[in-house]
Design a protein around this motif. Structure first.
Motif, PDB file in Angstrom:
ATOM      1  N   LEU A 217      51.421  41.358  44.650  1.00  0.00           N
ATOM      2  CA  LEU A 217      51.595  41.872  43.291  1.00  0.00           C
ATOM      3  C   LEU A 217      53.037  42.318  43.098  1.00  0.00           C
ATOM      4  CD1 LEU A 217      50.237  42.860  40.594  1.00  0.00           C
ATOM      5  CD2 LEU A 217      49.843  45.046  41.746  1.00  0.00           C
ATOM      6  N   TYR A 236      50.356  39.319  39.233  1.00  0.00           N
ATOM      7  CA  TYR A 236      49.741  38.984  40.515  1.00  0.00           C
ATOM      8  C   TYR A 236      50.352  37.722  41.089  1.00  0.00           C
ATOM      9  CZ  TYR A 236      46.188  42.570  40.733  1.00  0.00           C
ATOM     10  OH  TYR A 236      45.563  43.787  40.850  1.00  0.00           O
ATOM     11  N   PRO A 240      43.132  37.439  42.398  1.00  0.00           N
ATOM     12  CA  PRO A 240      42.296  38.530  42.896  1.00  0.00           C
ATOM     13  C   PRO A 240      41.028  38.065  43.610  1.00  0.00           C
ATOM     14  CG  PRO A 240      43.190  39.117  40.768  1.00  0.00           C
ATOM     15  CD  PRO A 240      43.577  37.685  41.004  1.00  0.00           C
TER      16      PRO A 240
END
Length: 252
Positions: A217, A236, A240
């Motif tokens: 990140l 990001y 995720p």
């Protein structure tokens, strides 16, 4: 950072993390200790990580304002990015969170939907219409996670509301939505792995967070007049879902 470089970095980081997924022995199933003491104001960019842990693990929505600009004039584009980026990487808000941030009106106007992201909706639209999930039938794919702009006359009223009285709730809810990309049981393995100056800007610092040594990140920290730092940007570098595959925490 260019979009091309970001894509390369994203692919590289995902490949490295994929190599760590392996058997269940690589998964984290530790109980994450919940911070008790509120971190002091961040006088160095690296100290912002403690605040992110505090917000994420305590689900302390009020603490977000301790690490975001007090005055949000000129930051509507950042709020737009938070929700757009979250939608692209399938991070969502719950109905309770939408209510807590006071952005129900944005939901009513069709720009947010509880439990639904643009990525999730687009994936369903490409599938079998007979298997289309009931909860995805309401959101408008042209509006979801794409906050109103000031150039479309048809969105003028929505834009004035979103960039005015609703801006604080939109900024903070987007901030929190992106924090949900890191599973709760992985936070103690997240660390600051790089800090550097932004070109031509002495107030901002690029801060990169890493997991097991790999960048996950990037953030922009801005120095305020009182010499403490706040956060104004997230991006990001891994999906995720890749992090959640290494975790015992359910995907949000």
């Amino acid at each position: 950072m260019s979009n091309t470089f970001r894509s390369i970095l994203l692919g590289t980081a995902v490949s490295v993390l994929c190599g760590q997924s392996g058997p269940d022995g690589f998964r984290s199933n530790r109980l994450q200790p919940i911070p008790v003491l509120m971190p002091p104001p961040a006088r160095e960019p690296s100290e912002l990580l403690a605040h992110l842990r505090y917000i994420a693990l305590r689900k302390s929505l009020d603490h977000i304002q301790a690490v975001t600009p007090a005055e949000l004039t000129g930051f509507y584009g950042n709020a737009w990015w938070f929700h757009n980026h979250a939608g692209q990487i399938d991070l969502v808000l719950t109905q309770d969170e939408i209510k807590a941030f006071g952005v129900e009106d944005v939901e009513r106007r069709g720009y947010l939907a509880s439990g639904v992201s643009k990525a999730r909706l687009n994936a369903a639209l490409k599938g079998d219409p007979l298997l289309f999930p009931e909860e995805l039938k309401g959101p408008d794919p042209t509006k979801l996670d794409n906050l109103p702009g000031n150039k479309d006359p048809g969105q003028r009223e929505d834009y004035l509301a979103a960039s005015g009285p609703l801006l604080r709730g939109l900024f903070d809810s987007g901030f929190y939505r992106l924090l949900k990309g890191i599973p709760r049981d992985l936070w103690d393995e997240v660390e600051v792995i790089e800090i550097r100056k932004m070109s031509g800007n002495d107030l901002d610092r690029l801060v990169i967070l890493g997991f097991r040594g790999n960048p996950i990140l990037e953030m922009t920290a801005r120095r305020k007049a009182d010499l403490t730092y706040v956060l104004i940007y997230f991006h990001y570098l891994v999906y995720p879902k890749r992090l959640y595959s290494l975790s015992s925490t359910p995907t949000p």
